[in-house]
Design a protein around this motif. Structure first.
Motif, short mmCIF file in Angstrom:
data_model
loop_
_atom_site.label_atom_id
_atom_site.label_comp_id
_atom_site.label_asym_id
_atom_site.label_seq_id
_atom_site.Cartn_x
_atom_site.Cartn_y
_atom_site.Cartn_z
N ALA A 84 0.83 -1.21 0.00
CA ALA A 84 0.00 0.00 0.00
C ALA A 84 0.87 1.26 0.00
O ALA A 84 0.58 2.24 0.68
CB ALA A 84 -0.98 0.01 1.17
N VAL A 85 1.94 1.22 -0.78
CA VAL A 85 2.84 2.37 -0.94
C VAL A 85 2.65 2.91 -2.35
O VAL A 85 2.79 2.19 -3.32
CB VAL A 85 4.32 1.96 -0.72
CG1 VAL A 85 5.25 3.08 -1.14
CG2 VAL A 85 4.56 1.57 0.73
N GLU A 86 2.35 4.19 -2.43
CA GLU A 86 2.19 4.87 -3.73
C GLU A 86 3.37 5.81 -3.92
O GLU A 86 3.60 6.70 -3.09
CB GLU A 86 0.88 5.65 -3.74
CG GLU A 86 0.65 6.46 -4.99
CD GLU A 86 0.36 5.61 -6.21
OE1 GLU A 86 0.62 6.08 -7.32
OE2 GLU A 86 -0.14 4.48 -6.05
N ILE A 87 4.12 5.60 -5.00
CA ILE A 87 5.27 6.45 -5.29
C ILE A 87 5.48 6.46 -6.80
O ILE A 87 5.38 5.42 -7.45
CB ILE A 87 6.54 5.96 -4.53
CG1 ILE A 87 7.70 6.94 -4.71
CG2 ILE A 87 6.91 4.55 -4.94
CD1 ILE A 87 8.86 6.69 -3.75
N PRO A 88 5.75 7.64 -7.36
CA PRO A 88 5.98 7.71 -8.81
C PRO A 88 7.27 6.98 -9.21
O PRO A 88 8.25 6.98 -8.47
CB PRO A 88 6.10 9.21 -9.08
CG PRO A 88 5.47 9.88 -7.92
CD PRO A 88 5.70 8.97 -6.75
N ASN A 89 7.23 6.40 -10.38
CA ASN A 89 8.42 5.73 -10.91
C ASN A 89 8.86 6.46 -12.18
O ASN A 89 8.04 7.06 -12.88
CB ASN A 89 8.13 4.27 -11.21
CG ASN A 89 7.06 4.09 -12.25
OD1 ASN A 89 6.03 4.74 -12.19
ND2 ASN A 89 7.27 3.23 -13.21
N ILE A 90 10.14 6.41 -12.45
CA ILE A 90 10.71 7.11 -13.60
C ILE A 90 11.74 6.22 -14.25
O ILE A 90 12.57 5.60 -13.57
CB ILE A 90 11.38 8.43 -13.15
CG1 ILE A 90 10.34 9.36 -12.53
CG2 ILE A 90 12.10 9.09 -14.31
CD1 ILE A 90 10.94 10.52 -11.79
N GLU A 91 11.69 6.18 -15.56
CA GLU A 91 12.76 5.55 -16.33
C GLU A 91 13.33 6.66 -17.20
O GLU A 91 12.61 7.27 -18.00
CB GLU A 91 12.23 4.40 -17.17
CG GLU A 91 13.34 3.55 -17.71
CD GLU A 91 12.91 2.12 -17.99
OE1 GLU A 91 13.73 1.40 -18.55
OE2 GLU A 91 11.78 1.75 -17.67
N TRP A 92 14.61 6.96 -17.02
CA TRP A 92 15.22 8.09 -17.71
C TRP A 92 16.62 7.71 -18.14
O TRP A 92 17.43 7.23 -17.32
CB TRP A 92 15.22 9.29 -16.77
CG TRP A 92 15.78 10.55 -17.35
CD1 TRP A 92 15.34 11.23 -18.44
CD2 TRP A 92 16.89 11.28 -16.83
NE1 TRP A 92 16.11 12.34 -18.64
CE2 TRP A 92 17.07 12.40 -17.67
CE3 TRP A 92 17.73 11.11 -15.75
CZ2 TRP A 92 18.07 13.34 -17.45
CZ3 TRP A 92 18.73 12.04 -15.53
CH2 TRP A 92 18.88 13.14 -16.38
N LYS A 93 16.91 7.91 -19.41
CA LYS A 93 18.22 7.60 -19.97
C LYS A 93 18.65 6.18 -19.65
O LYS A 93 19.80 5.92 -19.28
CB LYS A 93 19.27 8.61 -19.50
CG LYS A 93 19.03 10.01 -20.03
CD LYS A 93 20.18 10.92 -19.71
CE LYS A 93 19.96 12.28 -20.34
NZ LYS A 93 21.10 13.17 -20.12
N GLY A 94 17.69 5.24 -19.75
CA GLY A 94 18.00 3.84 -19.52
C GLY A 94 18.19 3.44 -18.06
O GLY A 94 18.60 2.33 -17.77
#
Length: 124
Positions: A84-94
């Motif tokens: 129940a943890v909400e956190i944005p994820n990012i994929e950047w420059k591999g």
């Protein structure tokens, strides 16, 4: 062009917001939030050894947690479904990251819970 209804509430609330922050010594609150975010980021870096995305001079309360190669979309789903943890994820420059934002209501237990969940889902 129609710009919608004129609502002065946003700019009329600015004095109250400034008073709220002044009464609560907001520079100290912001510094405590930065320290907590820095601790979280440093713990993730120590665990996984991934390079930083930016220097400490470029952020205050929001930063990126550098992750080892993983499927960040699946990780985000598992963090929600299992912890129940909400956190944005990012994929950047591999590279893969979680974006953490520490606010005045975030405490060390919240950070420990997040990092514990990440540790279970992404073993060293």
């Amino acid at each position: 062009e129609w710009r919608g209804t004129h609502d002065p509430a946003a700019y009329l609330s600015v004095p109250a917001a400034i008073n709220f922050m002044t009464e609560r010594n907001w520079p100290a609150v912001r510094a405590a939030c930065h320290a907590l975010a820095l601790d979280a980021r440093d713990r993730v870096v120590a665990r996984y050894g991934q390079p930083l995305a930016s220097s400490d001079a470029w952020w205050s309360q929001m930063t990126l947690l550098p992750l080892p190669p993983c499927d960040v979309t699946a990780l985000k789903r598992q963090l929600w479904d299992e912890f129940a943890v909400e956190i944005p994820n990012i994929e950047w420059k591999g590279r893969q990251y979680l974006r953490i934002s520490v606010q005045c209501y975030t405490g060390p237990r919240d950070i420990d819970r997040l990092l514990g969940a990440i540790g279970e889902l992404l073993p060293e």
